[in-house]
Design a protein around this motif. Structure first.
Motif, PDB file in Angstrom:
ATOM      1  N   GLY A 195     -11.168   6.349   7.563  1.00  0.00           N
ATOM      2  CA  GLY A 195     -11.112   4.916   7.839  1.00  0.00           C
ATOM      3  C   GLY A 195      -9.699   4.436   7.587  1.00  0.00           C
ATOM      4  O   GLY A 195      -8.740   4.988   8.110  1.00  0.00           O
ATOM      5  N   GLU A 196      -9.547   3.417   6.745  1.00  0.00           N
ATOM      6  CA  GLU A 196      -8.219   2.891   6.421  1.00  0.00           C
ATOM      7  C   GLU A 196      -7.702   3.413   5.088  1.00  0.00           C
ATOM      8  O   GLU A 196      -6.602   3.047   4.654  1.00  0.00           O
ATOM      9  CB  GLU A 196      -8.270   1.352   6.389  1.00  0.00           C
ATOM     10  N   ARG A 197      -8.457   4.253   4.437  1.00  0.00           N
ATOM     11  CA  ARG A 197      -8.096   4.669   3.088  1.00  0.00           C
ATOM     12  C   ARG A 197      -7.439   6.042   3.093  1.00  0.00           C
ATOM     13  O   ARG A 197      -7.896   6.979   3.747  1.00  0.00           O
ATOM     14  CB  ARG A 197      -9.331   4.659   2.186  1.00  0.00           C
ATOM     15  N   LYS A 198      -6.356   6.159   2.345  1.00  0.00           N
ATOM     16  CA  LYS A 198      -5.575   7.385   2.287  1.00  0.00           C
ATOM     17  C   LYS A 198      -6.266   8.439   1.425  1.00  0.00           C
ATOM     18  O   LYS A 198      -6.779   8.131   0.339  1.00  0.00           O
ATOM     19  CB  LYS A 198      -4.185   7.075   1.714  1.00  0.00           C
ATOM     20  N   LEU A 199      -6.279   9.673   1.927  1.00  0.00           N
ATOM     21  CA  LEU A 199      -6.872  10.789   1.196  1.00  0.00           C
ATOM     22  C   LEU A 199      -5.782  11.635   0.554  1.00  0.00           C
ATOM     23  O   LEU A 199      -4.756  11.923   1.185  1.00  0.00           O
ATOM     24  CB  LEU A 199      -7.680  11.692   2.137  1.00  0.00           C
TER      25      LEU A 199
ATOM     26  N   PRO B 200     -18.588   5.019   4.738  1.00  0.00           N
ATOM     27  CA  PRO B 200     -18.032   4.294   5.902  1.00  0.00           C
ATOM     28  C   PRO B 200     -16.926   5.112   6.575  1.00  0.00           C
ATOM     29  O   PRO B 200     -16.028   5.630   5.912  1.00  0.00           O
ATOM     30  CB  PRO B 200     -17.466   3.014   5.282  1.00  0.00           C
ATOM     31  N   VAL B 201     -16.994   5.224   7.928  1.00  0.00           N
ATOM     32  CA  VAL B 201     -15.952   5.913   8.698  1.00  0.00           C
ATOM     33  C   VAL B 201     -15.755   5.197  10.029  1.00  0.00           C
ATOM     34  O   VAL B 201     -16.704   4.969  10.768  1.00  0.00           O
ATOM     35  CB  VAL B 201     -16.319   7.398   8.964  1.00  0.00           C
ATOM     36  N   ASP B 202     -14.503   4.830  10.325  1.00  0.00           N
ATOM     37  CA  ASP B 202     -14.136   4.282  11.634  1.00  0.00           C
ATOM     38  C   ASP B 202     -15.086   3.186  12.121  1.00  0.00           C
ATOM     39  O   ASP B 202     -15.582   3.223  13.249  1.00  0.00           O
ATOM     40  CB  ASP B 202     -14.082   5.409  12.671  1.00  0.00           C
TER      41      ASP B 202
END
Length: 346
Positions: free
Chosen positions: A255-259, A310-312
């Motif tokens: 999503g918008e979160r950095k891994l 949550p994804v995309d």
């Protein structure tokens, strides 16, 4: 006997069963052809046996062109899933069948045949069943008879096509351990076709993972489980969680979160693969991946936890494993940290 498969292809109508297969099997090795239905594993086995013919390519037995040999000349022992025993013959006579139908000039005398049958009955641990008929045997006992019959002719190569597929789980587990021990005694080159990954990983020296008529990976059981070469192998071998991610300039995001993962060499849409037991459960806010617990199921000494992530703009459900006594509550929000993982381009 060493077997070399060189650029073998095979089609059935418009279906391409094998697509340029190259494989080298060492003498005395037990190798598994592992893959889902339609992957080409049985077609390859039948071509090695001489029951099918390739459209192109060649097969070599110790350097000799096997395609120039008949099925009989290839000296192959074949064990089928459904035993194919003669119902009107006793166990001993079933085992002796291949020896008794040989041409007179190469046939052993009857006393030698009986001696060989007795040796095999002891080898496969069914000596007390010699005078019974197939209808009087359990499935596991019939499979041992079928294997003894295949070994009676002293084949150069033993081919096993889903030999335990018709048996219940416990009998399968017992027989595959027994087969591994038997192979350690005999060291006959053996090829096992199976769709059961646990079976392949337990008994094989090497595993050939096949998909869509191609070889995806060849390696030891540890190789294909711990270091899968493709998304297909990771998804097929063992349990896997696959999470869609994007990678830009070496930075992976869900999503918008950095891994905080290594995605070197990948750019654009990708998938993060991780085993359920390699996901660490953390407090919310400590990980880029967070999700809500949907269900908790007991599975022996561990709990399987279904988590909605949550994804995309949507959501996907992944599974994690936690020890008994540490299971979260349904509805709880968890942080998830992949400890061991692989990233493959989508």
């Amino acid at each position: 006997m060493k077997i070399d498969v060189n650029a073998v292809s095979k089609t059935f109508g418009t279906f391409r069963a094998l697509d340029n297969i190259n494989l080298n099997i060492k003498s005395g090795e037990l190798i598994s052809l592992l893959g889902p239905s339609g992957s080409g594993k049985t077609s390859l086995l039948r071509i090695i046996a001489g029951l099918e013919w390739p459209d192109s390519g060649d097969i070599r037995f110790d350097g000799e062109d096997a395609l120039s040999l008949t099925v009989k000349e290839r000296d192959v022992g074949f064990v089928f899933q459904h035993y194919a025993l003669f119902r009107h013959l006793t166990v001993a006579d079933n085992i002796a069948f291949g020896l008794r139908v040989r041409p007179r000039k190469v046939r052993k005398p009857e006393f030698a045949i009986r001696q060989k049958v007795e040796e095999l009955l002891n080898l496969v641990q069914i000596a007390s069943l010699a005078d019974r008929y197939p209808s009087q045997l359990s499935g596991g006992q019939r499979q041992r008879v079928a294997l003894a019959r295949a070994l009676a002719i002293e084949p150069r190569v033993l081919l096993l096509d889903e030999p335990f597929g018709a048996l219940d789980a416990k009998v399968r587990k017992d027989l595959r351990r027994w087969l591994r021990g038997l192979h350690n005694e005999l060291h006959v080159t053996s090829i096992l076709v199976t769709h059961d990954q646990e079976e392949a990983l337990e008994v094989s020296d090497r595993v050939v993972v096949m998909g869509h008529g191609k070889i995806e990976q060849v390696g030891t059981p540890s190789d294909v489980y711990d270091s899968p070469a493709s998304a297909f192998v990771h998804d097929f071998i063992g349990e896997s969680v696959a999470l869609p991610i994007t990678v830009e300039n070496g930075v992976a995001r869900v999503g918008e979160r950095k891994l905080s993962i290594n995605a070197d060499g990948i750019s654009g849409a990708a998938r993060l693969f991780v085993r359920p037991h390699d996901i660490e459960i953390a407090q919310p806010g400590l990980s880029a991946i967070e999700g809500q617990v949907l269900a908790v199921r007991r599975f022996g000494p561990i709990h399987r936890v279904d988590i909605s992530v949550p994804v995309d703009g949507g959501r996907t459900t992944i599974e994690a494993s936690v020890p008994a006594g540490q299971e979260p509550k349904i509805g709880e929000t968890l942080g998830l940290i992949p400890e061991r993982y692989r990233v493959f381009a989508a």
